[in-house]
Design a protein around this motif. Sequence first.
Motif, PDB file in Angstrom:
ATOM      1  N   LEU A   1       0.828  -1.205   0.000  1.00  0.00           N
ATOM      2  CA  LEU A   1       0.000   0.000   0.000  1.00  0.00           C
ATOM      3  C   LEU A   1       0.865   1.258   0.000  1.00  0.00           C
ATOM      4  O   LEU A   1       0.563   2.231  -0.700  1.00  0.00           O
ATOM      5  CB  LEU A   1      -0.921  -0.004   1.226  1.00  0.00           C
ATOM      6  N   ALA A   2       1.953   1.228   0.784  1.00  0.00           N
ATOM      7  CA  ALA A   2       2.832   2.399   0.873  1.00  0.00           C
ATOM      8  C   ALA A   2       3.517   2.693  -0.453  1.00  0.00           C
ATOM      9  O   ALA A   2       3.828   3.847  -0.758  1.00  0.00           O
ATOM     10  CB  ALA A   2       3.873   2.176   1.970  1.00  0.00           C
ATOM     11  N   SER A   3       3.746   1.646  -1.242  1.00  0.00           N
ATOM     12  CA  SER A   3       4.393   1.854  -2.544  1.00  0.00           C
ATOM     13  C   SER A   3       3.444   2.476  -3.568  1.00  0.00           C
ATOM     14  O   SER A   3       3.888   2.998  -4.589  1.00  0.00           O
ATOM     15  CB  SER A   3       4.933   0.521  -3.080  1.00  0.00           C
ATOM     16  N   HIS A   4       2.141   2.430  -3.284  1.00  0.00           N
ATOM     17  CA  HIS A   4       1.155   2.982  -4.217  1.00  0.00           C
ATOM     18  C   HIS A   4       0.493   4.262  -3.705  1.00  0.00           C
ATOM     19  O   HIS A   4      -0.059   5.026  -4.496  1.00  0.00           O
ATOM     20  CB  HIS A   4       0.068   1.939  -4.511  1.00  0.00           C
ATOM     21  N   PHE A   5       0.539   4.460  -2.391  1.00  0.00           N
ATOM     22  CA  PHE A   5      -0.092   5.651  -1.812  1.00  0.00           C
ATOM     23  C   PHE A   5       0.934   6.366  -0.934  1.00  0.00           C
ATOM     24  O   PHE A   5       1.289   5.873   0.145  1.00  0.00           O
ATOM     25  CB  PHE A   5      -1.318   5.260  -0.984  1.00  0.00           C
ATOM     26  N   ALA A   6       1.386   7.515  -1.404  1.00  0.00           N
ATOM     27  CA  ALA A   6       2.462   8.239  -0.722  1.00  0.00           C
ATOM     28  C   ALA A   6       2.108   8.602   0.717  1.00  0.00           C
ATOM     29  O   ALA A   6       2.981   8.670   1.584  1.00  0.00           O
ATOM     30  CB  ALA A   6       2.812   9.505  -1.506  1.00  0.00           C
ATOM     31  N   ILE A   7       0.821   8.820   0.968  1.00  0.00           N
ATOM     32  CA  ILE A   7       0.402   9.220   2.315  1.00  0.00           C
ATOM     33  C   ILE A   7       0.695   8.129   3.351  1.00  0.00           C
ATOM     34  O   ILE A   7       0.810   8.403   4.550  1.00  0.00           O
ATOM     35  CB  ILE A   7      -1.106   9.584   2.312  1.00  0.00           C
ATOM     36  N   LEU A   8       0.811   6.892   2.893  1.00  0.00           N
ATOM     37  CA  LEU A   8       1.077   5.771   3.804  1.00  0.00           C
ATOM     38  C   LEU A   8       2.564   5.452   3.919  1.00  0.00           C
ATOM     39  O   LEU A   8       2.949   4.554   4.663  1.00  0.00           O
ATOM     40  CB  LEU A   8       0.334   4.516   3.320  1.00  0.00           C
ATOM     41  N   ASP A   9       3.376   6.193   3.167  1.00  0.00           N
ATOM     42  CA  ASP A   9       4.807   5.890   3.111  1.00  0.00           C
ATOM     43  C   ASP A   9       5.581   6.746   4.107  1.00  0.00           C
ATOM     44  O   ASP A   9       6.146   7.779   3.765  1.00  0.00           O
ATOM     45  CB  ASP A   9       5.324   6.128   1.688  1.00  0.00           C
ATOM     46  N   SER A  10       5.579   6.322   5.363  1.00  0.00           N
ATOM     47  CA  SER A  10       6.346   7.039   6.387  1.00  0.00           C
ATOM     48  C   SER A  10       6.809   6.047   7.445  1.00  0.00           C
ATOM     49  O   SER A  10       6.169   5.009   7.671  1.00  0.00           O
ATOM     50  CB  SER A  10       5.499   8.136   7.044  1.00  0.00           C
ATOM     51  N   ASN A  11       7.903   6.375   8.087  1.00  0.00           N
ATOM     52  CA  ASN A  11       8.437   5.482   9.118  1.00  0.00           C
ATOM     53  C   ASN A  11       7.509   5.398  10.324  1.00  0.00           C
ATOM     54  O   ASN A  11       7.436   4.360  10.989  1.00  0.00           O
ATOM     55  CB  ASN A  11       9.830   5.953   9.555  1.00  0.00           C
ATOM     56  N   PHE A  12       6.810   6.497  10.606  1.00  0.00           N
ATOM     57  CA  PHE A  12       5.881   6.456  11.740  1.00  0.00           C
ATOM     58  C   PHE A  12       4.763   5.450  11.481  1.00  0.00           C
ATOM     59  O   PHE A  12       4.391   4.677  12.366  1.00  0.00           O
ATOM     60  CB  PHE A  12       5.285   7.840  12.003  1.00  0.00           C
ATOM     61  N   LEU A  13       4.223   5.442  10.251  1.00  0.00           N
ATOM     62  CA  LEU A  13       3.157   4.491   9.926  1.00  0.00           C
ATOM     63  C   LEU A  13       3.693   3.065   9.873  1.00  0.00           C
ATOM     64  O   LEU A  13       2.989   2.117  10.223  1.00  0.00           O
ATOM     65  CB  LEU A  13       2.499   4.865   8.602  1.00  0.00           C
ATOM     66  N   ARG A  14       4.935   2.920   9.420  1.00  0.00           N
ATOM     67  CA  ARG A  14       5.544   1.582   9.450  1.00  0.00           C
ATOM     68  C   ARG A  14       5.654   1.098  10.893  1.00  0.00           C
ATOM     69  O   ARG A  14       5.374  -0.059  11.201  1.00  0.00           O
ATOM     70  CB  ARG A  14       6.924   1.611   8.790  1.00  0.00           C
ATOM     71  N   PHE A  15       6.090   1.998  11.764  1.00  0.00           N
ATOM     72  CA  PHE A  15       6.192   1.639  13.178  1.00  0.00           C
ATOM     73  C   PHE A  15       4.815   1.294  13.744  1.00  0.00           C
ATOM     74  O   PHE A  15       4.657   0.292  14.451  1.00  0.00           O
ATOM     75  CB  PHE A  15       6.809   2.790  13.980  1.00  0.00           C
ATOM     76  N   ALA A  16       3.814   2.128  13.442  1.00  0.00           N
ATOM     77  CA  ALA A  16       2.465   1.906  13.975  1.00  0.00           C
ATOM     78  C   ALA A  16       1.891   0.576  13.493  1.00  0.00           C
ATOM     79  O   ALA A  16       1.308  -0.187  14.274  1.00  0.00           O
ATOM     80  CB  ALA A  16       1.550   3.059  13.576  1.00  0.00           C
ATOM     81  N   ALA A  17       2.063   0.292  12.189  1.00  0.00           N
ATOM     82  CA  ALA A  17       1.563  -0.977  11.642  1.00  0.00           C
ATOM     83  C   ALA A  17       2.252  -2.152  12.325  1.00  0.00           C
ATOM     84  O   ALA A  17       1.612  -3.143  12.704  1.00  0.00           O
ATOM     85  CB  ALA A  17       1.792  -1.027  10.133  1.00  0.00           C
TER      86      ALA A  17
END
Length: 211
Positions: A76-92
């Motif tokens: 999803l992060a590779s297709h939607f820039a809004i999801l591409d962050s280290n904070f969201l990676r950490f949260a997931a």
Amino acid sequence: MKSLLRLVCHQAPERILRCNGVFSLLCSRCTGIYSGFSLGILFLFFFRRKASLFPGLRTSILAGFFIFFNIVHPFLASHFAILDSNFLRFAAGFFCGISLALFVYPLFVNVFVARPGNNHSAGNLREFFFYCIILSIAVLLVFAFRTTGLEILNILAIAGLLGIYLMLNATAAGMLLNWRGKRNKPAAFLMLVLYILLFFSIEYIVLSHGK
């Protein structure tokens, strides 16, 4: 240390959490997974110590969703820039980790601790929401301490990494040895340790060759 951690985490520089010269030992996602698992196990130990059954269906579905979302998040992060962050990676990763704890802990307790008639579950849906909120607040408080908080996260992540491998390997070994019927036998304990070491050795070889 870093070479060993590289067996389980790519440690890509752009995915590392950092603050004022302090860096996470694992990538943001792995830091989330293992720190979440560590906190989840601690929470269950203090509030659901005797839980030997998986959580209810609705709780399991929600926990399964968190695990699934962590798996698909890179896509999803590779297709939607809004999801591409280290904070969201950490949260997931974090919510995946605390969800994994809900399944790993009862397995471990069922093999090594549970007695006949012990039918405590890992919690219902309301308790799971409470569990997620409390642990999320704890992590936000850790982040508030910035560099010290990141060092705490490193400790939690390493503890979670060791914990999940140890608990899963011990549980598998206990199942193979039918530990419930042999828990008071010294020879069985020695065999348990040998099985755990064997599993660790196999995993090390597989991970080493995978790199």
